[in-house]
Design an enzyme around this catalytic site. Sequence first.
Site, PDB file in Angstrom:
ATOM      1  N   ARG A  50       0.781  -1.334   0.070  1.00  0.00           N
ATOM      2  CA  ARG A  50      -0.138  -0.074   0.140  1.00  0.00           C
ATOM      3  C   ARG A  50       0.858   1.245  -0.061  1.00  0.00           C
ATOM      4  O   ARG A  50       1.374   1.880   1.059  1.00  0.00           O
ATOM      5  CB  ARG A  50      -0.940  -0.056   1.100  1.00  0.00           C
ATOM      6  N   ARG A  72       1.167  -6.192  -9.776  1.00  0.00           N
ATOM      7  CA  ARG A  72       1.503  -5.797  -8.558  1.00  0.00           C
ATOM      8  C   ARG A  72       1.432  -6.964  -7.413  1.00  0.00           C
ATOM      9  O   ARG A  72       2.231  -6.555  -6.577  1.00  0.00           O
ATOM     10  CB  ARG A  72       0.626  -4.682  -8.205  1.00  0.00           C
ATOM     11  N   HIS A 143       0.449   3.401 -10.411  1.00  0.00           N
ATOM     12  CA  HIS A 143      -0.243   3.829  -9.440  1.00  0.00           C
ATOM     13  C   HIS A 143       0.279   4.890  -8.330  1.00  0.00           C
ATOM     14  O   HIS A 143       0.371   4.426  -7.201  1.00  0.00           O
ATOM     15  CB  HIS A 143      -1.093   2.542  -9.139  1.00  0.00           C
ATOM     16  N   ASP A 188     -11.746  10.615  -6.766  1.00  0.00           N
ATOM     17  CA  ASP A 188     -11.455   9.431  -7.663  1.00  0.00           C
ATOM     18  C   ASP A 188     -11.905   9.742  -8.973  1.00  0.00           C
ATOM     19  O   ASP A 188     -13.093   9.320  -9.262  1.00  0.00           O
ATOM     20  CB  ASP A 188     -12.163   8.301  -6.833  1.00  0.00           C
ATOM     21  N   GLU A 247      -2.093   8.913 -10.978  1.00  0.00           N
ATOM     22  CA  GLU A 247      -1.536   7.816 -11.693  1.00  0.00           C
ATOM     23  C   GLU A 247      -1.573   7.676 -13.045  1.00  0.00           C
ATOM     24  O   GLU A 247      -2.561   8.686 -13.634  1.00  0.00           O
ATOM     25  CB  GLU A 247      -2.887   6.540 -11.447  1.00  0.00           C
TER      26      GLU A 247
HETATM   27  C1  BG6 Z   1      -7.535   3.885  -7.689  1.00  0.00           C
HETATM   28  C2  BG6 Z   1      -9.220   3.698  -7.947  1.00  0.00           C
HETATM   29  O1  BG6 Z   1      -6.965   3.863  -8.905  1.00  0.00           O
HETATM   30  O2  BG6 Z   1      -7.124   3.059  -6.724  1.00  0.00           O
HETATM   31  C3  BG6 Z   1      -9.913   3.864  -6.740  1.00  0.00           C
HETATM   32  O3  BG6 Z   1      -9.767   4.643  -8.843  1.00  0.00           O
HETATM   33  C4  BG6 Z   1      -9.174   2.677  -5.727  1.00  0.00           C
HETATM   34  O4  BG6 Z   1     -11.357   3.459  -6.854  1.00  0.00           O
HETATM   35  C5  BG6 Z   1      -7.918   2.867  -5.730  1.00  0.00           C
HETATM   36  O5  BG6 Z   1      -9.726   2.787  -4.409  1.00  0.00           O
HETATM   37  C6  BG6 Z   1      -7.099   2.067  -4.571  1.00  0.00           C
HETATM   38  O6  BG6 Z   1      -7.128   0.724  -5.190  1.00  0.00           O
HETATM   39  P1  BG6 Z   1      -6.676  -0.718  -4.226  1.00  0.00           P
HETATM   40  O7  BG6 Z   1      -6.872  -1.867  -5.069  1.00  0.00           O
HETATM   41  O8  BG6 Z   1      -5.032  -0.549  -4.304  1.00  0.00           O
HETATM   42  O9  BG6 Z   1      -7.086  -0.526  -2.917  1.00  0.00           O
END
Ligand code: BG6
Length: 278
Positions: A50, A72, A143, A188, A247
């Site tokens: 994360r 990932r 991301h 978002d 992103e």
């Molecule tokens: C973003 C999405 O790219 O990633 C969001 O647009 C999402 O909707 C976020 O919550 C995080 O995603 P994840 O799967 O890493 O929790």
Amino acid sequence: MPYVELRHSSGARLEVYLHGAHVTSWKNSGGREMFFVSKKSFFRPDTPIRGGIPVIFPQFGDGPLPKHGFARISEWTFLGAESAADGCLEAKFELRHSQESIKIWPHQFRLELVFRLGIDVLEIVFSVHNAGLSEFTFKNGLHTYFAAGDITGTNLEGLDGCKFIDFLSDPRPCLETRKNIDFACETDRVYPMAPDRLLLRHGAEGDAVIIEKQDMRDVVVWNPWIEKSMRMDDFGDDEYKNMVCVETGNLHENLTLLPGKTHISSSRFLKIAAGRGQ
Ligand code: BG6
């Protein structure tokens, strides 16, 4: 979990885990951390890290595959590192199809990520090769979680006049009218076909970052804000204050890749001094 650390002579540092070819730290030449990683992140084979830079491929968001694709959460191979002629340190990582990937996504492929670390610059080149005998479609992207000292002082410039689709409300495209996008609630959105140069500022104190992209058509801007943060197991309740995801990638519509062909795209992050670009 194993990771590779690049140490540039300027003092800049980069940390890339084999799990996901996932960048977890980019320190600029002054030692300041440019990326956010949650204190609650799991570092486990079955989950994405994360923060930092999760690599998106071949799916963005929800769908038949694991969310944001399997790249990932896959174990990548480190191919080596070397100094380039322009003074950057370059590290290469590879992911190929496997028996497991073919079971969920029946295509032969080779991905290569090249991380190029220089004085206050990080460039990432993302190659997707179709190693099979039939075409496939995919999305790909980076991301990136940028560190923000205080999200209320952060803003993003370069998207005014662009269309966007808000994932949190009406799916019809709207027009961005703000010169500087600031953050005061859950955000978002995808900006399809966004400009190739953006400026992310962190108030007068924090370093600003120029975000450039090539052959990555779209930009997604994300901050979970309070309630979504509280729902996420691997994210602290207050950590939304310290990050914003900008992103870059081909995230809105699928690309098609013919057999034997390679698609190459890249992003470049350039740190500029605090206060510049104000
Ligand atoms: C973003 C999405 O790219 O990633 C969001 O647009 C999402 O909707 C976020 O919550 C995080 O995603 P994840 O799967 O890493 O929790």
